[in-house]
Write a protein that holds these residues in place. Structure first.
Motif, PDB file in Angstrom:
ATOM      1  N   GLN A  21      38.005   8.558  68.019  1.00  0.00           N
ATOM      2  CA  GLN A  21      38.408   9.888  68.471  1.00  0.00           C
ATOM      3  C   GLN A  21      39.829  10.215  68.013  1.00  0.00           C
ATOM      4  O   GLN A  21      40.102  11.324  67.562  1.00  0.00           O
ATOM      5  N   ARG A  22      40.739   9.252  68.136  1.00  0.00           N
ATOM      6  CA  ARG A  22      42.123   9.474  67.696  1.00  0.00           C
ATOM      7  C   ARG A  22      42.169   9.720  66.194  1.00  0.00           C
ATOM      8  O   ARG A  22      42.865  10.611  65.717  1.00  0.00           O
ATOM      9  N   ASN A  23      41.414   8.924  65.431  1.00  0.00           N
ATOM     10  CA  ASN A  23      41.385   9.096  63.987  1.00  0.00           C
ATOM     11  C   ASN A  23      40.776  10.432  63.599  1.00  0.00           C
ATOM     12  O   ASN A  23      41.247  11.093  62.684  1.00  0.00           O
ATOM     13  N   SER A  24      39.715  10.832  64.299  1.00  0.00           N
ATOM     14  CA  SER A  24      39.067  12.108  64.032  1.00  0.00           C
ATOM     15  C   SER A  24      40.032  13.255  64.298  1.00  0.00           C
ATOM     16  O   SER A  24      40.143  14.196  63.508  1.00  0.00           O
ATOM     17  N   GLU A  25      40.728  13.186  65.410  1.00  0.00           N
ATOM     18  CA  GLU A  25      41.689  14.235  65.754  1.00  0.00           C
ATOM     19  C   GLU A  25      42.805  14.294  64.708  1.00  0.00           C
ATOM     20  O   GLU A  25      43.196  15.386  64.274  1.00  0.00           O
ATOM     21  N   LEU A  26      43.291  13.159  64.266  1.00  0.00           N
ATOM     22  CA  LEU A  26      44.325  13.122  63.246  1.00  0.00           C
ATOM     23  C   LEU A  26      43.813  13.718  61.941  1.00  0.00           C
ATOM     24  O   LEU A  26      44.506  14.480  61.281  1.00  0.00           O
ATOM     25  N   VAL A  59      44.141  12.053  51.170  1.00  0.00           N
ATOM     26  CA  VAL A  59      45.317  11.284  50.771  1.00  0.00           C
ATOM     27  C   VAL A  59      46.361  11.278  51.885  1.00  0.00           C
ATOM     28  O   VAL A  59      46.911  10.230  52.236  1.00  0.00           O
ATOM     29  N   THR A  60      46.626  12.439  52.477  1.00  0.00           N
ATOM     30  CA  THR A  60      47.614  12.538  53.559  1.00  0.00           C
ATOM     31  C   THR A  60      47.177  11.738  54.775  1.00  0.00           C
ATOM     32  O   THR A  60      47.964  11.010  55.383  1.00  0.00           O
ATOM     33  N   TYR A  61      45.893  11.851  55.141  1.00  0.00           N
ATOM     34  CA  TYR A  61      45.348  11.117  56.281  1.00  0.00           C
ATOM     35  C   TYR A  61      45.467   9.607  56.066  1.00  0.00           C
ATOM     36  O   TYR A  61      45.924   8.883  56.947  1.00  0.00           O
ATOM     37  N   GLN A  62      45.077   9.134  54.887  1.00  0.00           N
ATOM     38  CA  GLN A  62      45.163   7.701  54.616  1.00  0.00           C
ATOM     39  C   GLN A  62      46.609   7.223  54.693  1.00  0.00           C
ATOM     40  O   GLN A  62      46.869   6.130  55.188  1.00  0.00           O
ATOM     41  N   ASN A  63      47.513   8.030  54.208  1.00  0.00           N
ATOM     42  CA  ASN A  63      48.934   7.685  54.289  1.00  0.00           C
ATOM     43  C   ASN A  63      49.375   7.577  55.746  1.00  0.00           C
ATOM     44  O   ASN A  63      50.088   6.650  56.123  1.00  0.00           O
ATOM     45  N   ARG A  64      48.926   8.503  56.570  1.00  0.00           N
ATOM     46  CA  ARG A  64      49.335   8.528  57.979  1.00  0.00           C
ATOM     47  C   ARG A  64      48.757   7.387  58.803  1.00  0.00           C
ATOM     48  O   ARG A  64      49.383   6.956  59.770  1.00  0.00           O
ATOM     49  N   GLY A  66      48.260   4.472  57.669  1.00  0.00           N
ATOM     50  CA  GLY A  66      48.866   3.225  57.231  1.00  0.00           C
ATOM     51  C   GLY A  66      48.163   2.492  56.109  1.00  0.00           C
ATOM     52  O   GLY A  66      48.395   1.301  55.913  1.00  0.00           O
ATOM     53  N   VAL A  67      47.298   3.185  55.368  1.00  0.00           N
ATOM     54  CA  VAL A  67      46.686   2.546  54.204  1.00  0.00           C
ATOM     55  C   VAL A  67      47.807   2.302  53.186  1.00  0.00           C
ATOM     56  O   VAL A  67      48.602   3.200  52.912  1.00  0.00           O
ATOM     57  N   PRO A  68      47.911   1.099  52.644  1.00  0.00           N
ATOM     58  CA  PRO A  68      48.967   0.819  51.665  1.00  0.00           C
ATOM     59  C   PRO A  68      48.917   1.799  50.488  1.00  0.00           C
ATOM     60  O   PRO A  68      47.833   2.133  50.003  1.00  0.00           O
ATOM     61  N   LYS A  69      50.088   2.261  50.065  1.00  0.00           N
ATOM     62  CA  LYS A  69      50.160   3.271  49.012  1.00  0.00           C
ATOM     63  C   LYS A  69      49.427   2.864  47.739  1.00  0.00           C
ATOM     64  O   LYS A  69      48.845   3.701  47.068  1.00  0.00           O
ATOM     65  N   GLU A  70      49.443   1.586  47.410  1.00  0.00           N
ATOM     66  CA  GLU A  70      48.761   1.146  46.186  1.00  0.00           C
ATOM     67  C   GLU A  70      47.240   1.250  46.299  1.00  0.00           C
ATOM     68  O   GLU A  70      46.536   1.181  45.299  1.00  0.00           O
TER      69      GLU A  70
END
Length: 79
Positions: A21-26, A59-64, A66-70
């Motif tokens: 739910q938190r991830n969906s909302e984000l 891309v923005t969501y993955q960054n937020r 905490g997915v590693p930038k690489e």
């Protein structure tokens, strides 16, 4: 059965649900933020604009979260 609430799912399932739910909302907050930032109204957007918003949101969501930038790859527009 002392201490167990009948009909209540196990704690790990509850934690997974609330994390989802938190991830969906984000994700949705990020999506709407991108639409506002680039002044794109989804219902009237071209396919190119929709692809752009979808990719920027991903891309923005993955960054937020905490997915590693690489590990985050921007695929760009479809040709």
């Amino acid at each position: 059965m002392a201490g167990k609430i009948v009909g209540c799912p196990p704690k790990n399932i509850q934690e997974e649900y609330w994390e989802g739910q938190r991830n969906s909302e984000l994700w949705y907050n990020t999506f709407f933020e991108i639409c506002r930032k680039y002044n794109i109204q989804w219902s009237k957007a071209t396919e190119k604009d929709r692809d752009f918003v979808t990719e920027m949101t991903r891309v923005t969501y993955q960054n937020r979260i905490g997915v590693p930038k690489e590990q985050i790859h921007f695929f760009g527009p479809r040709i």
